[in-house]
Design a protein around this motif. Structure first.
Motif, mmCIF file in Angstrom:
data_model
loop_
_atom_site.group_PDB
_atom_site.id
_atom_site.type_symbol
_atom_site.label_atom_id
_atom_site.label_comp_id
_atom_site.label_asym_id
_atom_site.label_seq_id
_atom_site.Cartn_x
_atom_site.Cartn_y
_atom_site.Cartn_z
ATOM 1 N N THR A 164 0.828 -1.204 0.000
ATOM 2 C CA THR A 164 0.000 0.000 0.000
ATOM 3 C C THR A 164 0.863 1.255 0.000
ATOM 4 O O THR A 164 0.589 2.198 -0.751
ATOM 5 C CB THR A 164 -0.970 -0.002 1.202
ATOM 6 N N GLU A 165 1.915 1.266 0.805
ATOM 7 C CA GLU A 165 2.815 2.427 0.821
ATOM 8 C C GLU A 165 3.468 2.631 -0.545
ATOM 9 O O GLU A 165 3.591 3.753 -1.028
ATOM 10 C CB GLU A 165 3.900 2.252 1.884
ATOM 11 N N LEU A 166 3.891 1.526 -1.156
ATOM 12 C CA LEU A 166 4.541 1.616 -2.457
ATOM 13 C C LEU A 166 3.569 2.113 -3.521
ATOM 14 O O LEU A 166 3.901 3.000 -4.321
ATOM 15 C CB LEU A 166 5.107 0.249 -2.846
ATOM 16 N N LEU A 167 2.355 1.579 -3.533
ATOM 17 C CA LEU A 167 1.358 2.030 -4.506
ATOM 18 C C LEU A 167 0.968 3.482 -4.255
ATOM 19 O O LEU A 167 0.772 4.241 -5.213
ATOM 20 C CB LEU A 167 0.137 1.114 -4.486
ATOM 21 N N ASP A 168 0.854 3.890 -2.986
ATOM 22 C CA ASP A 168 0.585 5.304 -2.671
ATOM 23 C C ASP A 168 1.645 6.197 -3.317
ATOM 24 O O ASP A 168 1.333 7.209 -3.949
ATOM 25 C CB ASP A 168 0.604 5.549 -1.154
ATOM 26 N N SER B 51 14.169 4.537 -7.173
ATOM 27 C CA SER B 51 15.613 4.508 -6.919
ATOM 28 C C SER B 51 15.930 4.960 -5.497
ATOM 29 O O SER B 51 16.882 4.496 -4.883
ATOM 30 C CB SER B 51 16.337 5.410 -7.922
ATOM 31 N N LYS B 52 15.104 5.855 -4.963
ATOM 32 C CA LYS B 52 15.307 6.330 -3.595
ATOM 33 C C LYS B 52 14.674 5.399 -2.570
ATOM 34 O O LYS B 52 15.133 5.302 -1.442
ATOM 35 C CB LYS B 52 14.695 7.727 -3.437
ATOM 36 N N ARG B 53 13.595 4.715 -2.966
ATOM 37 C CA ARG B 53 12.792 3.940 -2.014
ATOM 38 C C ARG B 53 13.279 2.501 -1.821
ATOM 39 O O ARG B 53 13.185 1.938 -0.738
ATOM 40 C CB ARG B 53 11.329 3.939 -2.493
ATOM 41 N N ILE B 54 13.770 1.881 -2.902
ATOM 42 C CA ILE B 54 14.140 0.473 -2.841
ATOM 43 C C ILE B 54 15.651 0.340 -2.938
ATOM 44 O O ILE B 54 16.275 0.915 -3.818
ATOM 45 C CB ILE B 54 13.451 -0.325 -3.964
ATOM 46 N N HIS B 55 16.210 -0.458 -2.032
ATOM 47 C CA HIS B 55 17.662 -0.639 -2.016
ATOM 48 C C HIS B 55 18.114 -1.415 -3.257
ATOM 49 O O HIS B 55 17.452 -2.340 -3.701
ATOM 50 C CB HIS B 55 18.088 -1.375 -0.744
ATOM 51 N N GLY B 56 19.250 -1.032 -3.785
ATOM 52 C CA GLY B 56 19.762 -1.695 -4.984
ATOM 53 C C GLY B 56 19.406 -0.896 -6.219
ATOM 54 O O GLY B 56 18.697 0.097 -6.170
ATOM 55 N N THR B 57 19.903 -1.345 -7.328
ATOM 56 C CA THR B 57 19.673 -0.653 -8.576
ATOM 57 C C THR B 57 18.261 -0.934 -9.081
ATOM 58 O O THR B 57 17.870 -2.076 -9.275
ATOM 59 C CB THR B 57 20.691 -1.110 -9.634
#
Length: 195
Positions: free
Chosen positions: A24-28, A139-145
Protein backbone atom coordinates in the motif's frame (compact mmCIF):
# COMPACT_ATOMS: atom_id res chain seq x y z
CA UNK A 1 28.46 -28.36 8.72
CA UNK A 2 25.56 -26.07 9.66
CA UNK A 3 22.15 -26.54 8.06
CA UNK A 4 21.20 -23.91 5.49
CA UNK A 5 18.82 -21.29 6.76
CA UNK A 6 15.74 -20.33 4.77
CA UNK A 7 17.45 -17.15 3.58
CA UNK A 8 20.51 -19.13 2.43
CA UNK A 9 18.39 -21.47 0.34
CA UNK A 10 16.08 -18.78 -1.01
CA UNK A 11 16.50 -18.12 -4.71
CA UNK A 12 15.92 -14.81 -6.44
CA UNK A 13 12.61 -16.21 -7.70
CA UNK A 14 11.46 -16.97 -4.12
CA UNK A 15 12.04 -13.44 -2.86
CA UNK A 16 9.46 -10.71 -3.48
CA UNK A 17 10.39 -8.75 -6.60
CA UNK A 18 10.13 -5.36 -4.87
CA UNK A 19 11.71 -6.65 -1.67
CA UNK A 20 10.21 -6.31 1.77
CA UNK A 21 8.12 -3.22 1.19
CA UNK A 22 4.55 -2.46 2.19
CA UNK A 23 2.43 -2.76 -0.97
CA UNK A 24 0.00 0.00 0.00
CA UNK A 25 2.81 2.43 0.82
CA UNK A 26 4.54 1.62 -2.46
CA UNK A 27 1.36 2.03 -4.51
CA UNK A 28 0.59 5.30 -2.67
CA UNK A 29 4.01 6.58 -3.64
CA UNK A 30 3.73 5.55 -7.30
CA UNK A 31 0.16 6.76 -7.75
CA UNK A 32 1.12 10.15 -6.30
CA UNK A 33 4.06 10.33 -8.72
CA UNK A 34 1.85 9.41 -11.69
CA UNK A 35 -0.78 11.96 -10.67
CA UNK A 36 1.84 14.67 -10.25
CA UNK A 37 3.33 13.90 -13.65
CA UNK A 38 -0.03 13.91 -15.43
CA UNK A 39 -1.09 17.12 -13.64
CA UNK A 40 1.96 18.83 -15.18
CA UNK A 41 0.65 17.97 -18.64
CA UNK A 42 -3.10 18.36 -18.23
CA UNK A 43 -5.85 19.26 -15.78
CA UNK A 44 -5.71 15.84 -14.07
CA UNK A 45 -7.22 15.18 -10.63
CA UNK A 46 -6.90 12.03 -8.56
CA UNK A 47 -9.50 10.98 -5.99
CA UNK A 48 -9.28 8.27 -3.34
CA UNK A 49 -8.56 4.66 -4.22
CA UNK A 50 -11.70 3.00 -5.56
CA UNK A 51 -11.05 -0.33 -3.79
CA UNK A 52 -8.50 -1.89 -1.50
CA UNK A 53 -5.19 -2.89 -3.04
CA UNK A 54 -5.06 -6.49 -4.17
CA UNK A 55 -2.43 -9.00 -5.23
CA UNK A 56 -3.47 -11.11 -8.20
CA UNK A 57 -1.73 -13.83 -10.17
CA UNK A 58 -3.50 -13.01 -13.41
CA UNK A 59 -3.67 -9.91 -15.56
CA UNK A 60 -6.77 -7.74 -15.07
CA UNK A 61 -9.41 -7.16 -17.75
CA UNK A 62 -11.69 -4.19 -18.42
CA UNK A 63 -15.22 -3.64 -19.74
CA UNK A 64 -14.28 -0.78 -22.06
CA UNK A 65 -11.44 0.13 -24.42
CA UNK A 66 -8.24 1.01 -22.52
CA UNK A 67 -4.90 2.55 -23.32
CA UNK A 68 -2.19 0.60 -21.51
CA UNK A 69 1.10 2.30 -20.60
CA UNK A 70 3.57 -0.60 -20.47
CA UNK A 71 6.31 -0.19 -17.83
CA UNK A 72 9.41 -2.35 -17.40
CA UNK A 73 10.76 -2.68 -13.84
CA UNK A 74 14.37 -3.86 -13.46
CA UNK A 75 15.79 -4.67 -10.01
CA UNK A 76 19.17 -6.35 -9.48
CA UNK A 77 19.13 -7.95 -12.92
CA UNK A 78 15.53 -9.19 -12.71
CA UNK A 79 13.04 -7.62 -15.10
CA UNK A 80 9.25 -7.73 -14.86
CA UNK A 81 6.50 -5.74 -16.51
CA UNK A 82 3.88 -3.54 -14.94
CA UNK A 83 1.39 -1.13 -16.42
CA UNK A 84 -0.94 1.78 -15.93
CA UNK A 85 -4.23 2.14 -17.79
CA UNK A 86 -6.94 4.65 -18.54
CA UNK A 87 -9.97 4.51 -20.85
CA UNK A 88 -9.45 5.56 -24.46
CA UNK A 89 -11.60 8.71 -24.14
CA UNK A 90 -9.48 9.89 -21.20
CA UNK A 91 -6.21 9.17 -23.01
CA UNK A 92 -7.58 11.26 -25.91
CA UNK A 93 -8.55 14.02 -23.44
CA UNK A 94 -5.01 13.99 -22.10
CA UNK A 95 -3.49 14.06 -25.59
CA UNK A 96 -5.76 16.96 -26.57
CA UNK A 97 -4.58 18.88 -23.52
CA UNK A 98 -0.95 18.12 -24.34
CA UNK A 99 -1.50 19.30 -27.91
CA UNK A 100 -3.03 22.48 -26.43
CA UNK A 101 -6.29 22.04 -28.30
CA UNK A 102 -9.16 24.38 -27.36
CA UNK A 103 -11.67 22.89 -24.89
CA UNK A 104 -14.33 22.20 -27.58
CA UNK A 105 -11.76 20.37 -29.72
CA UNK A 106 -10.67 18.32 -26.70
CA UNK A 107 -14.33 17.31 -26.27
CA UNK A 108 -14.46 16.30 -29.95
CA UNK A 109 -11.17 14.44 -29.60
CA UNK A 110 -12.81 12.20 -26.96
CA UNK A 111 -15.19 10.83 -29.61
CA UNK A 112 -12.48 9.26 -31.78
CA UNK A 113 -12.50 5.48 -32.19
CA UNK A 114 -8.68 5.43 -32.11
CA UNK A 115 -5.85 7.93 -31.55
CA UNK A 116 -4.31 9.58 -34.60
CA UNK A 117 -0.56 10.11 -34.98
CA UNK A 118 -0.58 13.39 -33.01
CA UNK A 119 -2.51 11.74 -30.19
CA UNK A 120 -0.13 8.79 -30.16
CA UNK A 121 2.91 11.05 -29.81
CA UNK A 122 1.29 12.94 -26.93
CA UNK A 123 0.24 9.73 -25.17
CA UNK A 124 3.78 8.35 -25.56
CA UNK A 125 5.16 11.56 -24.06
CA UNK A 126 2.94 11.02 -21.02
CA UNK A 127 4.14 7.40 -20.74
CA UNK A 128 7.78 8.46 -20.78
CA UNK A 129 7.10 11.06 -18.11
CA UNK A 130 5.36 8.53 -15.84
CA UNK A 131 8.17 5.98 -16.24
CA UNK A 132 10.77 8.66 -15.47
CA UNK A 133 8.89 9.68 -12.31
CA UNK A 134 8.60 6.05 -11.18
CA UNK A 135 12.30 5.48 -11.88
CA UNK A 136 13.32 8.48 -9.79
CA UNK A 137 11.14 7.67 -6.78
CA UNK A 138 11.88 3.91 -6.73
CA UNK A 139 15.61 4.51 -6.92
CA UNK A 140 15.31 6.33 -3.59
CA UNK A 141 12.79 3.94 -2.01
CA UNK A 142 14.14 0.47 -2.84
CA UNK A 143 17.66 -0.64 -2.02
CA UNK A 144 19.76 -1.69 -4.98
CA UNK A 145 19.67 -0.65 -8.58
CA UNK A 146 16.15 0.02 -9.80
CA UNK A 147 15.20 1.12 -13.29
CA UNK A 148 11.79 1.80 -14.76
CA UNK A 149 11.48 2.18 -18.52
CA UNK A 150 8.52 2.95 -20.74
CA UNK A 151 7.82 0.19 -23.25
CA UNK A 152 5.14 1.91 -25.29
CA UNK A 153 1.37 1.70 -25.28
CA UNK A 154 -1.15 -0.97 -26.11
CA UNK A 155 -4.78 -0.49 -27.08
CA UNK A 156 -6.90 -3.00 -25.21
CA UNK A 157 -10.32 -4.18 -26.36
CA UNK A 158 -13.02 -4.94 -23.76
CA UNK A 159 -12.37 -8.25 -22.02
CA UNK A 160 -8.79 -8.58 -23.30
CA UNK A 161 -5.81 -8.93 -21.00
CA UNK A 162 -2.78 -6.67 -21.41
CA UNK A 163 0.27 -8.27 -22.97
CA UNK A 164 3.08 -8.83 -20.47
CA UNK A 165 6.30 -10.31 -21.81
CA UNK A 166 7.17 -13.78 -20.41
CA UNK A 167 4.30 -13.57 -17.90
CA UNK A 168 3.95 -16.75 -15.85
CA UNK A 169 1.33 -15.78 -13.26
CA UNK A 170 3.81 -13.95 -11.01
CA UNK A 171 2.10 -11.81 -8.37
CA UNK A 172 0.91 -8.35 -9.41
CA UNK A 173 -0.09 -5.55 -7.03
CA UNK A 174 -3.18 -3.74 -8.35
CA UNK A 175 -4.50 -0.32 -7.33
CA UNK A 176 -7.69 1.19 -8.82
CA UNK A 177 -8.31 4.92 -8.47
CA UNK A 178 -11.03 7.31 -9.46
CA UNK A 179 -9.63 10.21 -11.46
CA UNK A 180 -10.90 13.03 -13.66
CA UNK A 181 -9.98 15.75 -16.09
CA UNK A 182 -11.74 19.08 -15.49
CA UNK A 183 -15.18 19.36 -17.11
CA UNK A 184 -15.41 15.64 -17.87
CA UNK A 185 -16.84 12.65 -16.01
CA UNK A 186 -14.66 10.71 -13.60
CA UNK A 187 -13.05 7.48 -14.70
CA UNK A 188 -10.91 4.64 -13.36
CA UNK A 189 -7.13 4.61 -13.64
CA UNK A 190 -5.40 1.36 -12.73
CA UNK A 191 -1.79 0.82 -11.67
CA UNK A 192 -0.37 -2.72 -11.84
CA UNK A 193 3.12 -3.40 -10.49
CA UNK A 194 5.21 -6.55 -10.05
CA UNK A 195 5.54 -7.58 -6.39
Amino acid sequence: MEAATSTDSETAVDRPFMGDVDLTELLDLLVDEAAGSLALLSDFHLADAADEDVIEHDRPTWKDVQIVFRLGFSIKGRVRMGLMTMPLAEALTMSGSLLMLPRDEVAQNRQKAAPDEGDKEAIMEAGNLIAGAFDAVLSKRIHGTVEVKFFGCQGLAPGDMPWISAFEAEPLGIRRHTASFSNFDSFEVVLVIPV
